[in-house]
Design an enzyme around this catalytic site. Structure first.
Site, PDB file in Angstrom:
ATOM      1  N   HIS A 181       2.910   9.420  -2.008  1.00 27.48           N
ATOM      2  CA  HIS A 181       4.085  10.214  -1.279  1.00 27.48           C
ATOM      3  C   HIS A 181       3.458  11.628  -1.836  1.00 27.48           C
ATOM      4  O   HIS A 181       3.084  11.552  -3.294  1.00 27.48           O
ATOM      5  CB  HIS A 181       5.313  10.028  -1.985  1.00 27.48           C
ATOM      6  CG  HIS A 181       6.226   8.239  -1.365  1.00 27.48           C
ATOM      7  ND1 HIS A 181       5.444   7.337  -2.384  1.00 27.48           N
ATOM      8  CD2 HIS A 181       6.333   7.918  -0.965  1.00 27.48           C
ATOM      9  CE1 HIS A 181       6.014   5.773  -1.955  1.00 27.48           C
ATOM     10  NE2 HIS A 181       6.804   6.750  -0.492  1.00 27.48           N
ATOM     11  N   ASP A 201       4.507  11.691  -5.334  1.00 26.49           N
ATOM     12  CA  ASP A 201       3.859  11.527  -6.115  1.00 26.49           C
ATOM     13  C   ASP A 201       2.634  12.642  -7.034  1.00 26.49           C
ATOM     14  O   ASP A 201       2.517  12.255  -8.298  1.00 26.49           O
ATOM     15  CB  ASP A 201       3.052   9.789  -6.223  1.00 26.49           C
ATOM     16  CG  ASP A 201       4.298   9.272  -4.905  1.00 26.49           C
ATOM     17  OD1 ASP A 201       4.895   9.565  -5.429  1.00 26.49           O
ATOM     18  OD2 ASP A 201       3.801   8.457  -3.955  1.00 26.49           O
TER      19      ASP A 201
HETATM   20  C1  XLS Z   1       9.978   0.821  -0.256  1.00 28.49           C
HETATM   21  C2  XLS Z   1       8.629   1.677   0.163  1.00 28.49           C
HETATM   22  C3  XLS Z   1       7.893   3.026   0.342  1.00 28.49           C
HETATM   23  C4  XLS Z   1       7.151   2.554   0.971  1.00 28.49           C
HETATM   24  C5  XLS Z   1       6.616   4.334   0.959  1.00 28.49           C
HETATM   25  O1  XLS Z   1      11.072   0.199  -0.753  1.00 28.49           O
HETATM   26  O2  XLS Z   1       8.024   0.293   0.283  1.00 28.49           O
HETATM   27  O3  XLS Z   1       7.776   2.120  -1.083  1.00 28.49           O
HETATM   28  O4  XLS Z   1       6.209   1.636   1.163  1.00 28.49           O
HETATM   29  O5  XLS Z   1       7.601   5.396   1.433  1.00 28.49           O
END
Ligand code: XLS
Ligand code: CA
Ligand code: CA
Length: 439
Positions: A100, A103
């Protein structure tokens, strides 16, 4: 500077090895059904869990140190995470990563322009550091659920201003996907849902999510993004009800708005089980709808009703998932470990043990799924089970030759159909066990 000096490069040593830093099943160059294991299994590291998450939960502070010798929240820390991430992937032979926006850089709470400047700086750094390696970005995404502005949703927010911030983040995310040569851009609808219909205009919210997807698709194609857009279904958490409930719901939504050519599914194992499905079910829905995109590899705890994001260690599940993937001709994306070490597994070694476990479990699943296919008993049973559709009346119905009156006239003549035949579930389940535990 290196961060994982006490961990060697992890290699395949075979199932008799007792070396904890060795693969027992993942043998990258081994050929299975005409492709190498590394071609079948494009593994990816999830930046948020591996480089960021420190074990914090609702009841306690972090247990793991992910500062990498820096002050968290600084660009120095962001760069250290890039260095550590690349070292980590290199030691395991992982070729992809997913992230993200927030991140990889600290978000400036007051100015999106400054956040974007930091993103430019860190993506330059990622390009510089991955040059000459075979490490690439699998997909980018944006965190459109953490910041308080998204408390009522992002694309589905009641506020048009908030919608524009989501659009601005996604625009940058797609630009970063192009810059890093990513295969895809992901939409996970974190807060795209509702808590109560008493305050919710569902029609408007869904139309606006589709608007955001459409704007992103058009902009992406305009700037030369040739990859896929993915929707990642999840039924709940953080919202009570999320619009992208499961693959079938998300696919129907994309078709309603004419987005199905540019979008595929990113299926997460733990989200499948939260929706009351198996991962195998979600993958089959993707396969039959030509929507097989990528997988977020993890598993949930079957006795808990929330998203635990555990590393996949259940071979039965990975075997049946790989069976679907092999039969569908593989993934367009890869296997992103959207998995985190358990809170008490708080050392750098645990990060490696977790990835080794996940990679080996998917590799073993691949080996066993290929064996089920080569064994052929399950496939031939299913083929035989539906054989009435290949000739005679069945073939005529399928080809459109038979009208409703023809079907009724046929039934009238027959008076009573023959028993359709045993489903043989236990026999088939025992074949799976026979293949799994055949030494
Ligand atoms: C959350 C999601 C998230 C997505 C990306 O539950 O898994 O991490 O994979 O935003
Ligand atoms: Ca996920
Ligand atoms: Ca999850």
């Amino acid at each position: 500077m290196s961060y994982f000096d006490n961990v060697p490069v992890v290699k395949f040593e075979g199932r008799d090895s007792k070396n904890p830093f060795a693969f027992k099943y993942y043998d990258p160059k081994r050929v299975i059904l005409g492709k190498t294991m590394e071609e079948h299994l494009p593994f990816a590291m999830a930046w948020w869990h591996n480089m960021c998450a420190n074990g914090v939960d609702m009841f306690g502070v972090g247990t793991a140190d992910k500062s990498f010798g820096c002050v968290p929240g600084t660009m120095e820390h962001a760069r250290a995470k890039v260095d550590a991430g690349i070292e980590f992937m290199s030691k395991l032979g992982i070729k992809y990563f997913c992230f993200h926006d927030v991140d990889i850089v600290p978000e400036d709470p007051d100015d999106i322009n400054e956040t974007n400047r930091r993103l430019d700086e860190i993506t330059d750094y990622i390009l510089e550091k991955t040059k000459g390696t075979d490490i690439r970005c699998l997909w980018t995404t944006c965190n459109m659920f953490g910041n308080p502005r998204y408390m009522n949703g992002a694309g589905s927010s009641n506020s048009a201003d908030v919608f524009c911030f989501a659009a601005a983040q996604a625009k940058k995310g797609i630009e970063n996907a192009v810059k890093l040569g990513a295969k895809a851009y992901v939409f996970w609808g974190g807060r795209e849902g509702y808590e109560t219909l008493l305050n919710t205009d569902m029609k408007l919210e869904e139309e606006n999510i589709a608007k955001l997807f459409t704007l992103c698709r058009d902009y992406g194609r305009k700037i030369g993004f040739t990859g896929d857009f993915y929707v990642e279904p999840k039924p709940k958490e953080p919202m009570k009800h999320q619009y992208d409930f499961d693959a079938a719901t998300a696919i129907g939504f994309l078709r309603k708005y004419g987005l199905e050519k540019d979008f595929k599914m990113n299926i997460e194992a733990n989200h499948a089980t939260l929706a009351g499905h198996t991962l195998q079910h979600e993958l089959r829905v993707c396969a039959v709808n030509d929507m097989m995109g990528s997988v977020d590899a993890n598993q949930g705890a079957m006795l808990l009703g929330w998203d635990t994001d555990q590393f996949p260690t259940n071979v039965y599940d990975t075997t049946l998932a790989m069976y679907e993937i092999l039969k569908a001709g593989g993934l367009r994306g890869g296997f992103n470990f959207d998995s985190k070490c358990r809170r008490p597994s708080n050392t750098f070694e645990d990060m490696f043990y977790s990835y080794i476990a996940g990679m080996d479990t998917l590799a073993l699943g691949l080996i066993k799924a290929a064996e089920i296919i080569e064994d052929g008993r399950i496939d031939s049973f299913v083929k035989e089970r539906y054989s009435s559709w290949e000739t005679g009346v069945g073939a005529k119905i399928r080809s459109g030759e038979f009208t409703l009156e023809d079907c009724a006239a046929y039934a009238a003549e027959l008076k009573k159909p023959e028993n359709p035949g045993s489903g043989r579930q236990e026999y088939l389940e025992n074949i799976v066990n026979n293949v799994l535990f055949h030494s």
